[in-house]
Design a protein around this motif. Structure first.
Motif, PDB file in Angstrom:
ATOM      1  N   VAL A   1       8.547  16.647   0.236  1.00  0.00           N
ATOM      2  CA  VAL A   1       7.665  16.317   1.364  1.00  0.00           C
ATOM      3  C   VAL A   1       8.049  14.946   1.915  1.00  0.00           C
ATOM      4  O   VAL A   1       8.285  14.014   1.164  1.00  0.00           O
ATOM      5  N   THR A   2       8.113  14.851   3.242  1.00  0.00           N
ATOM      6  CA  THR A   2       8.307  13.536   3.873  1.00  0.00           C
ATOM      7  C   THR A   2       6.984  13.133   4.527  1.00  0.00           C
ATOM      8  O   THR A   2       6.404  13.916   5.281  1.00  0.00           O
ATOM      9  N   GLN A   3       6.523  11.929   4.208  1.00  0.00           N
ATOM     10  CA  GLN A   3       5.239  11.481   4.752  1.00  0.00           C
ATOM     11  C   GLN A   3       5.470  10.592   5.974  1.00  0.00           C
ATOM     12  O   GLN A   3       6.244   9.639   5.906  1.00  0.00           O
ATOM     13  N   VAL A   4       4.772  10.924   7.069  1.00  0.00           N
ATOM     14  CA  VAL A   4       4.892  10.095   8.283  1.00  0.00           C
ATOM     15  C   VAL A   4       3.487   9.657   8.702  1.00  0.00           C
ATOM     16  O   VAL A   4       2.619  10.490   8.950  1.00  0.00           O
ATOM     17  N   THR A   5       3.285   8.359   8.762  1.00  0.00           N
ATOM     18  CA  THR A   5       1.961   7.861   9.163  1.00  0.00           C
ATOM     19  C   THR A   5       1.893   7.774  10.682  1.00  0.00           C
ATOM     20  O   THR A   5       2.693   7.087  11.316  1.00  0.00           O
ATOM     21  N   ASP A   6       0.953   8.522  11.270  1.00  0.00           N
ATOM     22  CA  ASP A   6       0.831   8.555  12.735  1.00  0.00           C
ATOM     23  C   ASP A   6      -0.180   7.525  13.223  1.00  0.00           C
ATOM     24  O   ASP A   6      -0.090   7.037  14.347  1.00  0.00           O
ATOM     25  N   LEU A   7      -1.161   7.238  12.403  1.00  0.00           N
ATOM     26  CA  LEU A   7      -2.199   6.298  12.836  1.00  0.00           C
ATOM     27  C   LEU A   7      -2.736   5.531  11.630  1.00  0.00           C
ATOM     28  O   LEU A   7      -2.966   6.109  10.562  1.00  0.00           O
ATOM     29  N   TRP A   8      -2.947   4.247  11.837  1.00  0.00           N
ATOM     30  CA  TRP A   8      -3.497   3.383  10.782  1.00  0.00           C
ATOM     31  C   TRP A   8      -4.309   2.344  11.532  1.00  0.00           C
ATOM     32  O   TRP A   8      -3.771   1.386  12.050  1.00  0.00           O
ATOM     33  N   GLU A   9      -5.599   2.591  11.661  1.00  0.00           N
ATOM     34  CA  GLU A   9      -6.375   1.632  12.458  1.00  0.00           C
ATOM     35  C   GLU A   9      -7.821   1.541  12.007  1.00  0.00           C
ATOM     36  O   GLU A   9      -8.313   2.406  11.277  1.00  0.00           O
ATOM     37  N   GLU A  10      -8.453   0.484  12.454  1.00  0.00           N
ATOM     38  CA  GLU A  10      -9.848   0.286  12.086  1.00  0.00           C
ATOM     39  C   GLU A  10     -10.714   1.070  13.060  1.00  0.00           C
ATOM     40  O   GLU A  10     -10.554   0.970  14.282  1.00  0.00           O
ATOM     41  N   GLY A  11     -11.600   1.897  12.525  1.00  0.00           N
ATOM     42  CA  GLY A  11     -12.493   2.693  13.366  1.00  0.00           C
ATOM     43  C   GLY A  11     -13.652   1.859  13.880  1.00  0.00           C
ATOM     44  O   GLY A  11     -13.797   0.695  13.507  1.00  0.00           O
ATOM     45  N   PRO A  12     -14.499   2.476  14.734  1.00  0.00           N
ATOM     46  CA  PRO A  12     -15.591   1.709  15.364  1.00  0.00           C
ATOM     47  C   PRO A  12     -16.566   1.120  14.345  1.00  0.00           C
ATOM     48  O   PRO A  12     -17.140   0.057  14.578  1.00  0.00           O
ATOM     49  N   GLY A  13     -16.730   1.784  13.210  1.00  0.00           N
ATOM     50  CA  GLY A  13     -17.691   1.281  12.215  1.00  0.00           C
ATOM     51  C   GLY A  13     -17.030   0.388  11.167  1.00  0.00           C
ATOM     52  O   GLY A  13     -17.615   0.155  10.109  1.00  0.00           O
ATOM     53  N   GLY A  14     -15.807  -0.072  11.424  1.00  0.00           N
ATOM     54  CA  GLY A  14     -15.118  -0.950  10.469  1.00  0.00           C
ATOM     55  C   GLY A  14     -14.374  -0.173   9.393  1.00  0.00           C
ATOM     56  O   GLY A  14     -13.787  -0.766   8.492  1.00  0.00           O
TER      57      GLY A  14
ATOM     58  N   LEU B   1      -9.369  14.084   0.938  1.00  0.00           N
ATOM     59  CA  LEU B   1     -10.636  13.528   0.467  1.00  0.00           C
ATOM     60  C   LEU B   1     -10.421  12.637  -0.762  1.00  0.00           C
ATOM     61  O   LEU B   1     -10.909  11.496  -0.822  1.00  0.00           O
ATOM     62  N   GLU B   2      -9.666  13.150  -1.724  1.00  0.00           N
ATOM     63  CA  GLU B   2      -9.454  12.383  -2.955  1.00  0.00           C
ATOM     64  C   GLU B   2      -8.624  11.122  -2.699  1.00  0.00           C
ATOM     65  O   GLU B   2      -8.885  10.073  -3.291  1.00  0.00           O
ATOM     66  N   ALA B   3      -7.632  11.247  -1.807  1.00  0.00           N
ATOM     67  CA  ALA B   3      -6.823  10.057  -1.490  1.00  0.00           C
ATOM     68  C   ALA B   3      -7.715   9.008  -0.831  1.00  0.00           C
ATOM     69  O   ALA B   3      -7.634   7.816  -1.146  1.00  0.00           O
ATOM     70  N   GLY B   4      -8.596   9.459   0.065  1.00  0.00           N
ATOM     71  CA  GLY B   4      -9.521   8.536   0.739  1.00  0.00           C
ATOM     72  C   GLY B   4     -10.405   7.819  -0.273  1.00  0.00           C
ATOM     73  O   GLY B   4     -10.624   6.603  -0.176  1.00  0.00           O
ATOM     74  N   GLN B   5     -10.915   8.581  -1.251  1.00  0.00           N
ATOM     75  CA  GLN B   5     -11.783   7.955  -2.264  1.00  0.00           C
ATOM     76  C   GLN B   5     -11.030   6.903  -3.075  1.00  0.00           C
ATOM     77  O   GLN B   5     -11.531   5.810  -3.319  1.00  0.00           O
ATOM     78  N   ASP B   6      -9.815   7.242  -3.478  1.00  0.00           N
ATOM     79  CA  ASP B   6      -9.014   6.265  -4.250  1.00  0.00           C
ATOM     80  C   ASP B   6      -8.738   5.017  -3.412  1.00  0.00           C
ATOM     81  O   ASP B   6      -8.794   3.895  -3.917  1.00  0.00           O
ATOM     82  N   LEU B   7      -8.426   5.239  -2.136  1.00  0.00           N
ATOM     83  CA  LEU B   7      -8.083   4.092  -1.285  1.00  0.00           C
ATOM     84  C   LEU B   7      -9.292   3.193  -1.027  1.00  0.00           C
ATOM     85  O   LEU B   7      -9.150   1.988  -0.844  1.00  0.00           O
ATOM     86  N   MET B   8     -10.481   3.798  -1.032  1.00  0.00           N
ATOM     87  CA  MET B   8     -11.697   2.979  -0.874  1.00  0.00           C
ATOM     88  C   MET B   8     -11.790   1.971  -2.007  1.00  0.00           C
ATOM     89  O   MET B   8     -12.188   0.833  -1.813  1.00  0.00           O
ATOM     90  N   ASN B   9     -11.415   2.407  -3.206  1.00  0.00           N
ATOM     91  CA  ASN B   9     -11.470   1.497  -4.358  1.00  0.00           C
ATOM     92  C   ASN B   9     -10.357   0.462  -4.350  1.00  0.00           C
ATOM     93  O   ASN B   9     -10.423  -0.520  -5.074  1.00  0.00           O
ATOM     94  N   VAL B  10      -9.342   0.703  -3.561  1.00  0.00           N
ATOM     95  CA  VAL B  10      -8.254  -0.267  -3.453  1.00  0.00           C
ATOM     96  C   VAL B  10      -8.591  -1.302  -2.370  1.00  0.00           C
ATOM     97  O   VAL B  10      -8.512  -2.507  -2.576  1.00  0.00           O
ATOM     98  N   PHE B  11      -9.018  -0.781  -1.203  1.00  0.00           N
ATOM     99  CA  PHE B  11      -9.262  -1.669  -0.055  1.00  0.00           C
ATOM    100  C   PHE B  11     -10.714  -2.156   0.013  1.00  0.00           C
ATOM    101  O   PHE B  11     -11.045  -3.022   0.820  1.00  0.00           O
ATOM    102  N   LEU B  12     -11.555  -1.567  -0.810  1.00  0.00           N
ATOM    103  CA  LEU B  12     -12.992  -1.880  -0.835  1.00  0.00           C
ATOM    104  C   LEU B  12     -13.626  -1.790   0.557  1.00  0.00           C
ATOM    105  O   LEU B  12     -14.327  -2.709   1.004  1.00  0.00           O
ATOM    106  N   CYS B  13     -13.329  -0.702   1.236  1.00  0.00           N
ATOM    107  CA  CYS B  13     -13.999  -0.409   2.501  1.00  0.00           C
ATOM    108  C   CYS B  13     -13.966   1.105   2.671  1.00  0.00           C
ATOM    109  O   CYS B  13     -13.297   1.801   1.896  1.00  0.00           O
TER     110      CYS B  13
END
Ligand SMILES: Nc1nc2c(ncn2[C@@H]2O[C@H](COP(=O)(O)OP(=O)(O)O)[C@@H](O)[C@H]2O)c(=O)[nH]1
Ligand SMILES: [Mg+2]
Length: 445
Positions: A376-389, A421-433
């Motif tokens: 699998v090749t991963q390509v990030t299309d968007l990485w930004e802060e949403g309206p609620g931070g 979903l699981e990646a998002g949960q793990d990343l919340m614990n990394v970025f604390l947001c």
């Protein structure tokens, strides 16, 4: 606080190595060990340890295990992350540092241990081999001391690089991290019956080439061992009966001093032991140049199972954190005066996007048959802060085969949703947001 596996091991080693190797009788040893450790264990509190399992001793956790500072969040902003890496570290006047190269076979638990020591999951973990593809560093800053963990991708051979579609740089990485290390931590999976009774040849080669760097042996996954007594036999084999240059020299503790240990504050007695041994460590001449090896030396290593130059031995369970704090305190105590490498807000040298890619890859490895994630090749299309931070991440997973795409998406899109979903949960614990991950799959012919 339990005197630690270090202390218990030291007790073991006082028994094991105080006896002539050829005359070691393991059941007698274990009985003597049991007597010795029972004296120590009766007044200690702390997490479950392997030796305590040997004895069936249960203890409560003390507050000292929770004294560790909370690790900082990783910034998800690339520019902020870069500026932290570029800025001069905010070190105190008496800064100390220890660079630790963690080496061991793939799957030994190197990333799990690194995450536990760091207090944040920044390295991907998986049952499948070669989850860690890059050479990344983890940073622990406590008080005046900084520990830099060099999480190596494991010992890789040329054929494995081809088979698993890995970067060629992995072939050299273990040696790379050794060059800047002050301590080598050899991690071994004691639950693997096939491999646990000898050190991996690549590990031995590495230890032999960099003999002048102090090394410790850490036996991991002790939670999976029912008969804890086996750990003593393994230690004996893996160290060739010698730890910290002591075989004949180390004698059983006299009964009186065991009693004193039992009455004293275990934490301080443990630390003073470490400091004593640190003095020995300091006499090591740490140089970064590898020792030249002849073909004969390499041939000699082929028949070897253990390494007689470890400075200490630990037993722990990285996955549930048992005895990890003990190891951490030991590492902190070994740090020497020297400039910090990183600002105290840095937890890892990986960029926020690297962390994200690795975490998503970890899920792919966890849930999909081997051939899919490796292609699998991963390509990030968007990485930004949403309206609620919140952090919003959109990523496309490119695959070459239709059936791989189907497997990735899963019935009704369940698989890809779960991974996101699981990646998002793990990343919340990394970025604390709050983090929202959305994944799409495309076939690239
Ligand atoms: N039972 C148990 N599993 C562990 C322990 N440490 C690591 N693991 C598991 O071993 C597998 C490999 O771990 P990982 O950290 O990715 O190994 P690495 O390849 O050496 O980095 C994962 O499934 C971990 O959950 C442990 O102490 N006990
Ligand atoms: Mg790893």
């Amino acid at each position: 606080m339990w005197p630690s596996m270090l202390c218990s091991l030291r007790v073991c080693s006082k028994i094991i190595f105080g006896t002539s190797r050829t005359s070691v009788h393991s059941s007698l040893l274990k009985r003597r060990l049991t007597q010795t450790v029972k004296v120590l264990a009766c007044c200690v509190h702390g997490k479950d340890s392997a030796i305590k399992h040997l004895l069936g001793v249960n203890e409560e956790t003390t507050s000292s295990d929770h004294l560790c500072q909370h690790p900082p969040a990783v910034s998800y902003n690339q520019a902020e992350h870069d500026s932290l890496l570029i800025h001069r570290p905010d070190q105190p006047a008496n800064a100390k540092i220890l660079r630790i190269a963690i080496i061991g076979s793939p799957n030994a638990g190197k990333s799990t241990l690194s995450n536990q020591l760091l207090g944040r999951k920044v390295f991907p973990v998986s049952k499948k081999v070669h989850t860690t593809r890059c050479q990344a560093q983890g940073v622990i800053t406590e008080g005046e001391t900084q520990l830099v963990l060099l999480d190596t991708p494991g010992m890789v051979t040329t054929s494995k690089v081809k088979r698993h579609n890995l970067e060629k740089s992995l072939l050299h990485d273990p040696w790379q991290s050794m060059k800047s290390a002050d301590l080598v931590l050899v991690l071994l999976d004691v639950s693997d019956h096939w491999t646990r009774s000898s050190l991996n040849f690549e590990v031995l080669k590495c230890l032999s080439q960099f003999q002048n760097i102090p090394s410790i042996l850490v036996l991991n996954k002790v939670d999976l061992i029912k008969q804890k007594g086996i750990l003593l036999d393994l230690t004996n084999q893996l160290t060739e009966g010698t730890v910290n240059s002591k075989k004949a020299l180390i004698k059983s503790l006299p009964r009186a001093s065991q009693g004193q240990h039992a009455k004293s504050n275990m934490a301080s007695s443990h630390l003073s032991q470490i400091q004593d041994e640190t003095c020995i460590t300091e006499s090591h001449q740490v140089t970064t140049a590898p020792i030249a090896e002849s073909n004969q030396d390499i041939q000699d290593l082929k028949g070897k199972k253990g390494w007689p130059h470890f400075q200490d031995v630990f037993m722990l369970s990285a996955v549930n954190g048992d005895e990890v704090q003990t190891l951490k305190r030991y590492l902190l105590s070994l740090a020497k005066p020297g400039e910090w490498e990183y600002h105290s807000d840095v937890v890892t040298s990986q960029s926020p996007q690297e962390i994200c890619n690795n975490i998503i890859r970890e899920k792919l490895l966890e849930y999909l048959p081997q051939e899919v994630p490796y292609n699998v090749t991963q390509v990030t299309d968007l990485w930004e802060e949403g309206p609620g931070g919140e952090l919003v991440i959109l990523q496309t997973l490119l695959v070459q085969k239709e059936n791989h795409a189907k497997l990735l998406i899963g019935a009704g899109g369940q698989m890809i949703k779960r991974i996101a979903l699981e990646a998002g949960q793990d990343l919340m614990n990394v970025f604390l947001c709050e983090v929202r991950v959305r994944l799409s799959v495309k076939v690239k012919k």
